[in-house]
Design a protein around this motif. Structure first.
Motif, PDB file in Angstrom:
ATOM      1  N   LEU A 165       0.800  -1.285   0.132  1.00  0.00           N
ATOM      2  CA  LEU A 165      -0.106   0.135  -0.111  1.00  0.00           C
ATOM      3  C   LEU A 165       0.727   1.317  -0.151  1.00  0.00           C
ATOM      4  O   LEU A 165       0.655   2.111  -0.709  1.00  0.00           O
ATOM      5  N   PHE A 166       1.900   1.228   0.901  1.00  0.00           N
ATOM      6  CA  PHE A 166       2.825   2.356   0.888  1.00  0.00           C
ATOM      7  C   PHE A 166       3.485   2.660  -0.395  1.00  0.00           C
ATOM      8  O   PHE A 166       3.298   3.901  -0.807  1.00  0.00           O
ATOM      9  N   ASP A 167       4.048   1.608  -1.080  1.00  0.00           N
ATOM     10  CA  ASP A 167       4.608   1.965  -2.332  1.00  0.00           C
ATOM     11  C   ASP A 167       3.620   2.317  -3.504  1.00  0.00           C
ATOM     12  O   ASP A 167       4.096   3.180  -4.447  1.00  0.00           O
ATOM     13  N   LYS A 168       2.406   2.108  -3.418  1.00  0.00           N
ATOM     14  CA  LYS A 168       1.296   2.367  -4.296  1.00  0.00           C
ATOM     15  C   LYS A 168       0.756   4.108  -4.061  1.00  0.00           C
ATOM     16  O   LYS A 168       0.589   4.628  -5.139  1.00  0.00           O
ATOM     17  N   LEU A 169       0.445   4.288  -2.683  1.00  0.00           N
ATOM     18  CA  LEU A 169      -0.167   5.437  -2.473  1.00  0.00           C
ATOM     19  C   LEU A 169       0.733   6.607  -2.585  1.00  0.00           C
ATOM     20  O   LEU A 169       0.291   7.566  -2.510  1.00  0.00           O
TER      21      LEU A 169
END
Length: 271
Positions: A165-169
């Motif tokens: 999630l962190f890498d995408k958001l």
């Protein structure tokens, strides 16, 4: 009269073992009349007890007994939950919080409830927060659809879902932290009367392979490279422009000084 002997059932001690992802260590024991009746019983424990890491004491892990064999009860994870006090420490002044709660279906046709939590670096607009919430839900639904219940919870325990999630958001808005407040087997009627399966990790591995991190496609990675190049070129351009402005300012200062000197000479000549 013949005295009737009363048959007394003896209780037996049964050891409770942690799930395969935690090495099947003994976490306690219980005494029961019939060990088989332990199947389906739920136990809540602290992640610090399972891992030995004091930094994980804010996480509660729910275990469910799936099998009893040779006075040993085998368990799997069915719940992961963060304490409210830990969440309060994450949320500070000047940051925005994105909460969500939704259900999704796993690979083994079970319904789980997921509650992600996103903390931004700065206060931001509601439209950006809505975009973060919608994208987080879409990413987790597609990722957990390829995993069983046990694998999904194990991925959260290993922080793989949070890292994904962190890498995408972070491409939408600067993110400070991403957590999964809770993930557990839902009370949906479709889950009744079904057995949760557990897939043990392979030898030499502490957890299953990385299905979530693998979902980050190569195309996404290639998209980041031109962005980095553009940002580097932009920085160089800005540096050149700043240098040119400084040079022009210095030139103007020199011209002003020379004009002042000439004016002073003219005044002296007039006197």
């Amino acid at each position: 009269m013949v005295e009737q002997k009363i048959k007394v059932k003896k209780k037996t001690w049964v050891k409770i073992l942690s799930p395969a992802i935690f090495g099947q260590k003994e976490i306690g024991e219980t005494i029961v009349f019939e060990p088989k009746k332990l199947v389906g019983k739920k136990i809540d424990t602290n992640l610090m007890i399972l891992t030995g890491d004091p930094r994980k004491q804010h996480v509660t892990i729910g275990l469910i007994v799936t099998k009893v064999d040779a006075a040993k009860a085998l368990t799997i994870t069915y719940k992961y939950q963060i304490s409210p006090s830990f969440i309060k420490r994450l949320v500070r002044r000047g940051r925005s919080k994105v909460d969500n709660s939704f259900t999704c279906q796993t690979k083994d046709k079970k319904i789980i409830r997921v509650k992600p939590l996103i903390i931004t670096k700065n206060k931001t607009q509601q439209s950006v927060l809505s975009s973060l919430r919608m994208n987080a839900q879409r990413i987790l639904i597609s990722a957990f659809a390829e995993l069983t219940v046990s694998e999904a919870i194990n991925a959260v325990v290993a922080k793989k879902a949070q890292d994904l999630l962190f890498d995408k958001l972070k491409r939408i808005y600067p993110i400070r932290s991403v957590e999964i407040r809770a993930i557990y087997l839902s009370n949906d009627k479709r889950n009744e009367g079904e057995v949760i399966e557990d897939i043990a990790p392979q030898e030499g591995e502490g957890a299953p392979e990385e299905p979530l991190s693998a979902s980050v496609s190569a195309a996404d990675k290639t998209e980041e490279e031109p962005l980095k190049k553009k940002s580097g070129a932009k920085k160089k351009k800005e540096a050149i422009e700043e240098k040119a402005e400084d040079d022009s300012d210095e030139g103007e200062e020199k011209e002003d000084d020379s004009e002042d000197k000439e004016n002073s000479k003219d005044k002296e000549n007039l006197e």
